[in-house]
Design a protein around this motif. Structure first.
Motif: not given
Length: 531
Positions: A198-217
């Motif tokens: 993988y050659t793209g940005p390696r930053g982690v969007d922790v908040v976005g990940a949590l919101l996606s789980v909370v929203g759909m879940g």
């Protein structure tokens, strides 16, 4: 030498063919897994001493976990390596299938099959996407995508029949044990897989990940809590809605600041992508709602075994498979919006015809016609929506876009499974209570107790099982309770079928929006979706 399969030694060609076959086997297991659970509901309920709603909740939860974490799974694969994510995902699925082989309670099904297996799928699907793209070139890549797509379609078509046969003549546990065997075979070919960096940005969007789980879940979990009679349902649903809204604002904020995000909201700047994703979700809601209500009807009302239920559902899956192939080969002769509109229209007609048949059907043969019609409609949708949705996406962003598309489909499937099952059981409870209170046969002092027993112990129980439960009751009371059970179940199942009917109707209306948009051009990105 290139990792692709375009040229090389005969040995290399053989290894690539083997790898393509193993990837197709992995996809087959992923798709056939849910079919096995659907046609085995009554057997699982009986063997584990649990309830229909409990098993239905586990099925919906597995789809939910896969949907809620698939975007995160794609990012995890970027960070730890696509091959490693692929192998961990396979192991997660193997843990779930092993647990089903040995399960003695619903709790183990939920923890190991629904949660761990669902997490495995969320890692496996995006990783397969990238690995196929990186391990094969040119014509070889197209052939492998076609092979994997065909494996998914065949699994959807034969899954009910295969699951029904194994459950009836062997055991549902044998079906999951065979899944483990297939996964072990796939894992044995791990050395054939070349990792894709993988050659793209390696930053982690922790908040976005949590919101996606909370929203759909939150949305699907709220429905499951309501179905099980839990408290604070509104709060859980509200958290889900707030989570999804917050995710939209968060992603836009990250994009404005050029910071790494869970996904790029710029994908949704394309009208084709937006409407395609929404249609994908509506299609899966319709499919999920239908595939949870019909097996319950066949097994609990008509008292079919798993094999008979699988045979009855087969016209839906087989016609879907056949029409997807035919329409896919003839793509380009009609506007995609027209084909999608006809597809949703056929689903509406098929499900609408099922509604009045449910109280009258004494055999599964009565359902064949509408199931063929609905399956043909779903097949038309399958043939068009992936290319339509991914056509405007540049090839270098296909993995991210396909992840969003898969997440929308998985969320739609889990929502359809959960909501159709929940309102079906809620309608059943309401009808039980109303019919018991209106009865002139049951003693007034016993009505509350009878209603409670019917709601808790006889939940979607067959009349044969219910008669066994009531063997000590006087004949008039026994016959009256069986009458109430007989009349209440078809109405509840009709209510459950309203979910796929409304979803298909919304898709039909949405197809009018598609007609106002320009037709998509086939793209390399569209060829790389797994379904």
């Amino acid at each position: 030498m290139s990792a692709g399969g375009g040229a090389g030694t005969p040995q290399l060609d053989r290894s690539k063919r083997t790898l393509g076959l193993l990837l197709a086997m992995a996809m087959f297991v992923l798709v056939v897994d849910t079919s096995l659970m659907n046609v085995s509901i009554s057997a699982v309920v009986r063997d584990l001493g649990t309830t229909v709603s409990g098993v239905q909740s586990a099925i919906a939860l597995e789809a939910l976990v896969s949907a809620a974490f698939i975007l995160i799974g794609g990012k995890v694969g970027d960070l730890i390596g696509r091959k490693r994510a692929y192998l961990v995902g396979l192991l997660g699925y193997a843990v779930g299938a092993t647990a089903m082989t040995l399960a003695q309670s619903l709790t183990s099904v939920i923890v190991f099959w629904a949660v761990i297996g669902g997490l495995g799928a969320s890692l496996l699907l995006p990783a397969m996407q990238s690995l196929i793209h990186g391990n094969f070139d040119g014509a070889a890549r197209k052939k492998v995508y076609a092979l994997v797509g065909a494996a998914a379609a065949i699994a959807a078509a034969v899954g009910p029949l295969l699951g029904g046969f194994i459950t009836t003549y062997l055991s549902w546990r044998v079906g999951f044990a065979l899944e483990v065997v297939v996964i072990v075979v796939v894992l044995s070919g791990a050395k054939l897989v070349h990792d894709v960096p993988y050659t793209g940005p390696r930053g982690v969007d922790v908040v976005g990940a949590l919101l996606s789980v909370v929203g759909m879940g939150g949305l699907v979990l709220g429905i499951l809590v309501w179905q099980e009679g839990g408290e604070r349902v509104g709060l859980v649903l509200g958290i889900g809605v707030v989570g999804l809204v917050a995710l939209v604002f968060w992603l836009r904020r990250r994009a404005r600041r050029a910071e790494p995000a869970l996904l790029d909201p710029g994908l949704f700047s394309s009208g084709l992508f937006r409407v395609g994703v929404s249609q994908q979700m509506l299609q899966q809601i319709a499919l999920g709602g239908t595939m949870i209500v019909l097996p319950i009807f066949l097994q609990m009302v008509l008292e079919y075994n798993a094999m008979e239920a699988g045979l009855t559902i087969a016209p839906l899956s087989l016609s879907m498979f056949a029409l997807a192939i035919v329409a896919g080969r003839r793509s380009g002769r009609r506007r995609p919006s027209t084909v999608v509109g006809v597809g949703f229209g056929l689903v509406v007609v098929g499900v609408a015809v099922l509604l009045p048949l449910v109280p009258r059907a004494g055999t599964g043969w009565a359902l064949v016609g509408p199931l063929v019609v609905a399956g043909a409609g779903l097949g038309l949708l399958v043939s068009q929506l992936n290319n339509y949705t991914l056509s405007p996406v540049p090839e270098e962003r296909v993995s991210e876009a396909a992840g969003v598309n898969s997440a929308a489909g998985s969320f739609g499937l889990s929502f359809g499974l959960a909501f159709a099952g929940a309102i079906m059981l809620a309608s059943l409870a309401w009808t039980f209570t109303a019919d018991v209170n209106a009865s002139t046969v049951l003693p007034p002092a016993e009505k509350q107790q009878v209603a409670q027993v019917l709601e808790e112990d006889a939940e979607l129980m067959s009349n044969t099982k219910l008669a066994e439960l009531l063997v000590t009751q006087p004949e008039p009371i026994r016959q009256e309770i069986i009458r109430i059970n007989t009349e209440a179940r078809p109405f509840a199942l009709q209510i459950g079928l309203l979910v796929p009917l409304l979803a298909a109707t919304a898709g039909l209306v949405n197809s009018l929006r598609m007609r106002r948009l320009p037709d998509p051009e086939p793209s390399g990105a569209a060829e790389t979706t797994l379904g």
